[in-house]
Design a protein around this motif. Sequence first.
Motif, mmCIF file in Angstrom:
data_model
loop_
_atom_site.group_PDB
_atom_site.id
_atom_site.type_symbol
_atom_site.label_atom_id
_atom_site.label_comp_id
_atom_site.label_asym_id
_atom_site.label_seq_id
_atom_site.Cartn_x
_atom_site.Cartn_y
_atom_site.Cartn_z
ATOM 1 N N ASP A 134 0.680 -1.033 0.383
ATOM 2 C CA ASP A 134 -0.074 0.514 0.289
ATOM 3 C C ASP A 134 0.698 1.533 0.387
ATOM 4 O OD1 ASP A 134 -2.185 -1.432 0.095
ATOM 5 O OD2 ASP A 134 -2.215 -1.380 2.174
ATOM 6 N N PHE A 135 1.520 1.185 -0.417
ATOM 7 C CA PHE A 135 2.887 2.417 -0.511
ATOM 8 C C PHE A 135 3.363 2.619 -1.479
ATOM 9 C CE2 PHE A 135 7.686 2.861 0.102
ATOM 10 C CZ PHE A 135 7.784 4.484 0.672
ATOM 11 N N THR A 136 3.930 4.404 -2.042
ATOM 12 C CA THR A 136 3.651 4.903 -2.743
ATOM 13 C C THR A 136 4.569 5.495 -2.555
ATOM 14 O OG1 THR A 136 1.846 4.097 -3.841
ATOM 15 C CG2 THR A 136 3.361 5.725 -5.367
ATOM 16 N N LEU A 137 6.018 5.559 -3.403
ATOM 17 C CA LEU A 137 7.179 6.154 -2.965
ATOM 18 C C LEU A 137 6.879 7.528 -4.405
ATOM 19 C CD1 LEU A 137 9.222 7.472 -0.661
ATOM 20 C CD2 LEU A 137 10.700 5.621 -1.948
ATOM 21 N N PHE A 138 7.291 9.104 -4.077
ATOM 22 C CA PHE A 138 6.800 9.496 -5.592
ATOM 23 C C PHE A 138 8.506 10.398 -5.848
ATOM 24 C CE2 PHE A 138 3.143 9.266 -3.892
ATOM 25 C CZ PHE A 138 1.701 9.681 -4.785
ATOM 26 N N GLU A 139 8.440 10.172 -7.111
ATOM 27 C CA GLU A 139 9.710 11.017 -7.472
ATOM 28 C C GLU A 139 9.541 12.490 -7.891
ATOM 29 O OE1 GLU A 139 12.451 9.983 -8.652
ATOM 30 O OE2 GLU A 139 11.802 7.208 -7.915
ATOM 31 N N LYS A 140 10.767 13.666 -7.823
ATOM 32 C CA LYS A 140 10.289 14.660 -8.479
ATOM 33 C C LYS A 140 9.430 14.769 -9.448
ATOM 34 C CE LYS A 140 13.356 18.554 -9.069
ATOM 35 N NZ LYS A 140 15.086 19.140 -9.350
ATOM 36 N N GLU A 141 10.248 14.438 -10.622
ATOM 37 C CA GLU A 141 9.011 15.466 -11.633
ATOM 38 C C GLU A 141 7.285 14.682 -11.849
ATOM 39 O OE1 GLU A 141 11.606 12.883 -12.152
ATOM 40 O OE2 GLU A 141 12.933 14.637 -12.339
ATOM 41 N N GLU A 142 6.726 13.837 -11.185
ATOM 42 C CA GLU A 142 5.526 13.136 -11.399
ATOM 43 C C GLU A 142 5.147 13.966 -10.218
ATOM 44 O OE1 GLU A 142 2.799 9.822 -9.385
ATOM 45 O OE2 GLU A 142 4.684 9.916 -8.750
ATOM 46 N N LEU A 143 5.698 14.781 -8.826
ATOM 47 C CA LEU A 143 4.675 15.724 -8.250
ATOM 48 C C LEU A 143 4.901 17.151 -8.553
ATOM 49 C CD1 LEU A 143 5.844 14.144 -4.576
ATOM 50 C CD2 LEU A 143 3.837 13.938 -6.153
ATOM 51 N N ILE A 144 6.215 16.970 -9.302
ATOM 52 C CA ILE A 144 5.603 18.925 -10.124
ATOM 53 C C ILE A 144 4.971 19.145 -10.914
ATOM 54 C CG2 ILE A 144 7.811 20.671 -11.209
ATOM 55 C CD1 ILE A 144 9.812 19.304 -9.622
ATOM 56 N N ARG A 145 4.342 17.620 -11.527
ATOM 57 C CA ARG A 145 3.836 18.388 -12.459
ATOM 58 C C ARG A 145 2.345 18.979 -11.923
ATOM 59 N NH1 ARG A 145 6.334 14.133 -15.522
ATOM 60 N NH2 ARG A 145 5.088 12.362 -14.388
ATOM 61 N N GLN A 146 2.090 17.829 -10.659
ATOM 62 C CA GLN A 146 0.929 17.802 -10.228
ATOM 63 C C GLN A 146 0.943 18.627 -9.461
ATOM 64 O OE1 GLN A 146 -0.640 14.570 -7.633
ATOM 65 N NE2 GLN A 146 0.983 12.499 -9.026
ATOM 66 N N PHE A 147 1.772 19.065 -9.071
ATOM 67 C CA PHE A 147 2.035 20.575 -8.623
ATOM 68 C C PHE A 147 2.884 21.626 -8.073
ATOM 69 C CE2 PHE A 147 0.394 16.788 -5.299
ATOM 70 C CZ PHE A 147 -0.555 16.898 -5.524
ATOM 71 N N PRO A 148 2.453 22.260 -9.491
ATOM 72 C CA PRO A 148 4.375 22.857 -10.287
ATOM 73 C C PRO A 148 4.363 24.312 -9.471
ATOM 74 C CG PRO A 148 2.112 23.549 -11.445
ATOM 75 C CD PRO A 148 1.661 21.960 -10.396
ATOM 76 N N THR A 149 3.544 24.647 -8.101
ATOM 77 C CA THR A 149 3.416 25.745 -6.994
ATOM 78 C C THR A 149 4.245 25.677 -6.036
ATOM 79 O OG1 THR A 149 1.482 25.997 -6.297
ATOM 80 C CG2 THR A 149 1.805 27.195 -8.323
ATOM 81 N N HIS A 150 4.656 24.182 -6.080
ATOM 82 C CA HIS A 150 5.512 23.689 -4.944
ATOM 83 C C HIS A 150 6.769 22.881 -4.582
ATOM 84 C CE1 HIS A 150 2.073 24.560 -3.115
ATOM 85 N NE2 HIS A 150 0.891 24.641 -3.456
ATOM 86 N N GLU A 151 7.564 23.519 -6.276
ATOM 87 C CA GLU A 151 8.645 23.117 -6.363
ATOM 88 C C GLU A 151 9.522 23.009 -5.547
ATOM 89 O OE1 GLU A 151 11.925 22.865 -10.345
ATOM 90 O OE2 GLU A 151 10.343 24.181 -10.357
ATOM 91 N N THR A 152 9.848 24.145 -4.952
ATOM 92 C CA THR A 152 10.498 23.622 -4.067
ATOM 93 C C THR A 152 11.081 22.809 -2.348
ATOM 94 O OG1 THR A 152 11.217 25.854 -3.799
ATOM 95 C CG2 THR A 152 11.659 25.258 -1.200
ATOM 96 N N ILE A 153 9.746 22.738 -2.084
ATOM 97 C CA ILE A 153 9.143 21.677 -1.076
ATOM 98 C C ILE A 153 9.693 20.433 -1.361
ATOM 99 C CG2 ILE A 153 6.622 21.069 -1.692
ATOM 100 C CD1 ILE A 153 9.319 21.226 2.031
ATOM 101 N N ILE A 154 8.992 20.126 -2.803
ATOM 102 C CA ILE A 154 8.894 19.084 -4.089
ATOM 103 C C ILE A 154 10.686 19.064 -4.323
ATOM 104 C CG2 ILE A 154 8.666 17.718 -6.187
ATOM 105 C CD1 ILE A 154 5.132 19.200 -6.198
ATOM 106 N N SER A 155 10.956 19.574 -4.307
ATOM 107 C CA SER A 155 12.577 19.285 -4.674
ATOM 108 C C SER A 155 13.800 18.599 -3.503
ATOM 109 C CB SER A 155 13.370 20.231 -5.194
ATOM 110 O OG SER A 155 12.796 20.985 -6.027
ATOM 111 N N ARG A 156 12.797 19.489 -2.527
ATOM 112 C CA ARG A 156 13.589 19.270 -0.753
ATOM 113 C C ARG A 156 13.275 17.750 -0.671
ATOM 114 N NH1 ARG A 156 12.199 21.622 4.502
ATOM 115 N NH2 ARG A 156 13.910 20.284 6.056
ATOM 116 N N LEU A 157 12.231 17.375 -0.251
ATOM 117 C CA LEU A 157 11.917 15.540 -0.187
ATOM 118 C C LEU A 157 11.438 14.521 -1.393
ATOM 119 C CD1 LEU A 157 9.460 16.894 2.258
ATOM 120 C CD2 LEU A 157 11.328 16.432 2.892
ATOM 121 N N THR A 158 12.064 14.394 -2.921
ATOM 122 C CA THR A 158 11.899 13.424 -2.982
ATOM 123 C C THR A 158 13.829 13.604 -3.523
ATOM 124 O OG1 THR A 158 12.213 15.609 -5.087
ATOM 125 C CG2 THR A 158 9.603 14.107 -4.476
#
Length: 158
Positions: A134-158
């Motif tokens: 039930d565990f999904t680990l996310f990659e940076k590019e996938e999350l930036i596509r979904q949440f483009p205005t939150h690139e800073t925190i996404i880059s830090r936690l991926t």
Amino acid sequence: MKERIDFLIQTLNLQPHPEGGYYGETYRADLQIATGNGNRSLMTAIYFLLTSKDVSRFHRIKSDELWFHHEGSDLTVHILDERGHTELKLGSGTTFSSPQQLVPAEKIFGSSVDSENSYALVSCVVAPGFDFTDFTLFEKEELIRQFPTHETIISRLT
């Protein structure tokens, strides 16, 4: 501090976690419950240790997760969802933190220690119980596509 971290890792029998940090399962209920993903333990619990040198990478699980702060610095749980980026402060060091926080099922989340050269020891209780399927680990590019205005925190936690 390094001595305390090493002591906790050894004493609590913690292992590296795929999302970052260290964990050790402390409880898995014998009672099973049927979920849309198959049978799961009713509840599980772990110790989770995160240092300021590490982060808990953005991931998602299919169950609710309660976090309890035990010692060390405050920790921030970062959540990405339809509202954007929200922060849950976990700890006892500031008036803005709480010793217990809930991450609802299906939320994308990760965490970081708030102080430099420190650590946080917490417990996480998952219901229905945690299962790596039930565990999904996310990659940076996938999350930036979904949440483009939150690139800073996404880059830090991926």
